[in-house]
Scaffold this motif. Structure first.
Motif, PDB file in Angstrom:
ATOM      1  N   GLY A   1      34.919 -37.002 -17.610  1.00  0.00           N
ATOM      2  CA  GLY A   1      34.970 -36.024 -16.538  1.00  0.00           C
ATOM      3  C   GLY A   1      36.422 -35.614 -16.273  1.00  0.00           C
ATOM      4  O   GLY A   1      37.337 -36.350 -16.618  1.00  0.00           O
ATOM      5  N   PRO A   2      36.633 -34.459 -15.676  1.00  0.00           N
ATOM      6  CA  PRO A   2      35.629 -33.441 -15.386  1.00  0.00           C
ATOM      7  C   PRO A   2      35.158 -32.752 -16.665  1.00  0.00           C
ATOM      8  O   PRO A   2      35.921 -32.596 -17.597  1.00  0.00           O
ATOM      9  CB  PRO A   2      36.386 -32.456 -14.477  1.00  0.00           C
ATOM     10  N   MET A   3      33.859 -32.335 -16.652  1.00  0.00           N
ATOM     11  CA  MET A   3      33.285 -31.707 -17.847  1.00  0.00           C
ATOM     12  C   MET A   3      33.463 -30.201 -17.802  1.00  0.00           C
ATOM     13  O   MET A   3      33.401 -29.602 -16.735  1.00  0.00           O
ATOM     14  CB  MET A   3      31.760 -31.939 -17.862  1.00  0.00           C
ATOM     15  N   ASN A   4      33.633 -29.607 -18.967  1.00  0.00           N
ATOM     16  CA  ASN A   4      33.529 -28.151 -19.112  1.00  0.00           C
ATOM     17  C   ASN A   4      32.221 -27.890 -19.833  1.00  0.00           C
ATOM     18  O   ASN A   4      32.159 -27.939 -21.071  1.00  0.00           O
ATOM     19  CB  ASN A   4      34.693 -27.591 -19.942  1.00  0.00           C
ATOM     20  N   ARG A   5      31.181 -27.623 -19.047  1.00  0.00           N
ATOM     21  CA  ARG A   5      29.870 -27.348 -19.648  1.00  0.00           C
ATOM     22  C   ARG A   5      29.941 -26.054 -20.462  1.00  0.00           C
ATOM     23  O   ARG A   5      30.560 -25.084 -20.007  1.00  0.00           O
ATOM     24  CB  ARG A   5      28.812 -27.206 -18.545  1.00  0.00           C
ATOM     25  N   GLY A   6      29.343 -26.083 -21.630  1.00  0.00           N
ATOM     26  CA  GLY A   6      29.372 -24.891 -22.475  1.00  0.00           C
ATOM     27  C   GLY A   6      30.660 -24.749 -23.266  1.00  0.00           C
ATOM     28  O   GLY A   6      30.809 -23.803 -24.037  1.00  0.00           O
ATOM     29  N   VAL A   7      31.614 -25.675 -23.081  1.00  0.00           N
ATOM     30  CA  VAL A   7      32.843 -25.651 -23.884  1.00  0.00           C
ATOM     31  C   VAL A   7      32.850 -26.858 -24.825  1.00  0.00           C
ATOM     32  O   VAL A   7      32.857 -26.702 -26.035  1.00  0.00           O
ATOM     33  CB  VAL A   7      34.111 -25.635 -22.998  1.00  0.00           C
ATOM     34  N   GLU A   8      32.821 -28.095 -24.242  1.00  0.00           N
ATOM     35  CA  GLU A   8      32.743 -29.261 -25.131  1.00  0.00           C
ATOM     36  C   GLU A   8      31.359 -29.913 -25.108  1.00  0.00           C
ATOM     37  O   GLU A   8      31.060 -30.749 -25.962  1.00  0.00           O
ATOM     38  CB  GLU A   8      33.819 -30.308 -24.805  1.00  0.00           C
ATOM     39  N   ILE A   9      30.536 -29.559 -24.125  1.00  0.00           N
ATOM     40  CA  ILE A   9      29.212 -30.206 -24.052  1.00  0.00           C
ATOM     41  C   ILE A   9      28.201 -29.237 -23.453  1.00  0.00           C
ATOM     42  O   ILE A   9      28.516 -28.498 -22.500  1.00  0.00           O
ATOM     43  CB  ILE A   9      29.310 -31.517 -23.226  1.00  0.00           C
ATOM     44  N   ASP A  10      27.009 -29.253 -24.033  1.00  0.00           N
ATOM     45  CA  ASP A  10      25.927 -28.417 -23.517  1.00  0.00           C
ATOM     46  C   ASP A  10      25.249 -29.147 -22.354  1.00  0.00           C
ATOM     47  O   ASP A  10      25.122 -30.371 -22.372  1.00  0.00           O
ATOM     48  CB  ASP A  10      24.920 -28.186 -24.652  1.00  0.00           C
ATOM     49  N   SER A  11      24.811 -28.386 -21.374  1.00  0.00           N
ATOM     50  CA  SER A  11      24.176 -29.014 -20.200  1.00  0.00           C
ATOM     51  C   SER A  11      22.953 -29.835 -20.577  1.00  0.00           C
ATOM     52  O   SER A  11      22.676 -30.860 -19.951  1.00  0.00           O
ATOM     53  CB  SER A  11      23.781 -27.951 -19.174  1.00  0.00           C
TER      54      SER A  11
END
Ligand code: CP
Length: 315
Positions: free
Chosen positions: A275-285
């Protein structure tokens, strides 16, 4: 041989500055102590008196959600008094030096300084100047180290996978700027994980990364094959000098974790992210919130791990 600056003359943990150079026994002591505190954090009365009368100063010179808050909760559960210095309203803004700030807080009878700083080495500098009864815990310094994150990652892996001796762990993404990756790699190699992989484009790997004892992959699909543990890293745009990648979309296509790519890892693989996550950049929701994700348990374990560290250094 030069003594590890984190250990006292008896070889006990005096400060926690980095996982590098810490003996396997000390890592084991921290993880075992944390395990005993998990029970405390699940009780109705979540307090033990181990640090009653001690003062913990949280000095966060960089933003934080998880680390600062869980250090505060951990200190309170150990019955310590907690002071969160508001750096933006502190005399740092008038030009006071880091060491003068610490010396003044020391005059207020501090026992533990928890320090996050953008400059690599800042907690080491403080540790060299504090009084013998004071302790410094590194909460993340520059690109260098984030030892309590590394320890809570190790705790999480041990919790789900029981032991390290047959694990294949993949650490994926912006390894170049990641203090989390460095600390976790050091911990995994010390505890005997046989294969630690890093998966990233060449531009996001430190030169000579193999010297850390890792196997390098540039193809995410090849690197994920048969992994037990998948650790995703955030793209640290704030630490990048100039564009290091064509675009976020291109990065996600090649290095973003999707359910389809995760299927190449072992069926029972766990997915972690500091964390913090960048959804759609390094990981899909769908993966971040999916059945393999242990991202929120990592945060919860962080409380027990930080209780363990503070109780060991100052107990
Ligand atoms: N993992 C981590 O260090 O998160 P914070 O920056 O929110 O503390």
């Amino acid at each position: 041989m030069q003594r590890n600056p984190q250990l006292n003359a008896q070889g006990e943990l005096q400060h926690l500055l980095s996982i590098e150079g810490l003996p396997r026994e000390i890592l084991g002591q921290i993880l075992d102590t944390a395990e005993s505190f998990v029970g405390v954090t699940e009780r109705e009365v979540k307090k033990v008196p181990l640090l009653r009368g001690k003062s913990v100063f949280n000095l966060f010179f960089e933003p934080s959600t998880r680390t600062r808050t869980t250090f505060e909760i951990a200190a309170k559960r150990l019955s310590a008094d907690v002071i969160n210095l508001n750096i933006a309203l502190s005399s740092q803004t008038k030009g006071e030096s880091l060491l003068d700030t610490v010396a003044n807080l020391s005059a207020m009878q501090a026992d533990i300084f928890v320090v996050r700083h953008a400059s690599s080495g800042a907690p080491f500098l403080i540790a060299r100047h504090v009084k013998p009864h004071e302790h410094v815990v590194n909460a993340g310094d520059g690109r260098h180290a984030h030892p309590t994150q590394g320890l809570l990652d190790l705790y999480t892996i041990r919790h789900y996978k029981k032991d390290f001796s047959r694990l294949t762990v993949a650490i994926i993404g912006d390894v170049l700027h990641s203090r989390v990756a460095r600390s976790l790699i050091q911990g995994l190699t010390t505890l005997g994980a046989p294969q630690v992989r890093v998966i990233a484009p060449q531009t996001l790997l430190p030169s000579g990364v193999e010297a850390l004892g890792v196997k390098v992959f540039h193809d995410m699909r090849a690197g994920l094959r048969d992994c037990d543990v998948v650790v995703m890293l955030r793209l640290q745009n704030e630490r990048m000098k100039g564009a290091m990648l064509p675009s976020a979309q291109e990065y996600f296509k090649n290095y973003g974790l999707t359910a389809e790519k995760l299927a190449l890892a072992r069926e029972d693989a766990i997915v972690m992210h500091p964390g913090p996550m960048n959804r759609g950049v390094e990981i899909d929701s769908s993966v971040a919130d999916g059945p393999h994700s242990v991202i929120l348990p990592q945060v919860t374990f962080g409380i027990a791990v930080r209780m363990a560290v503070m109780s060991i250094v100052a107990g």
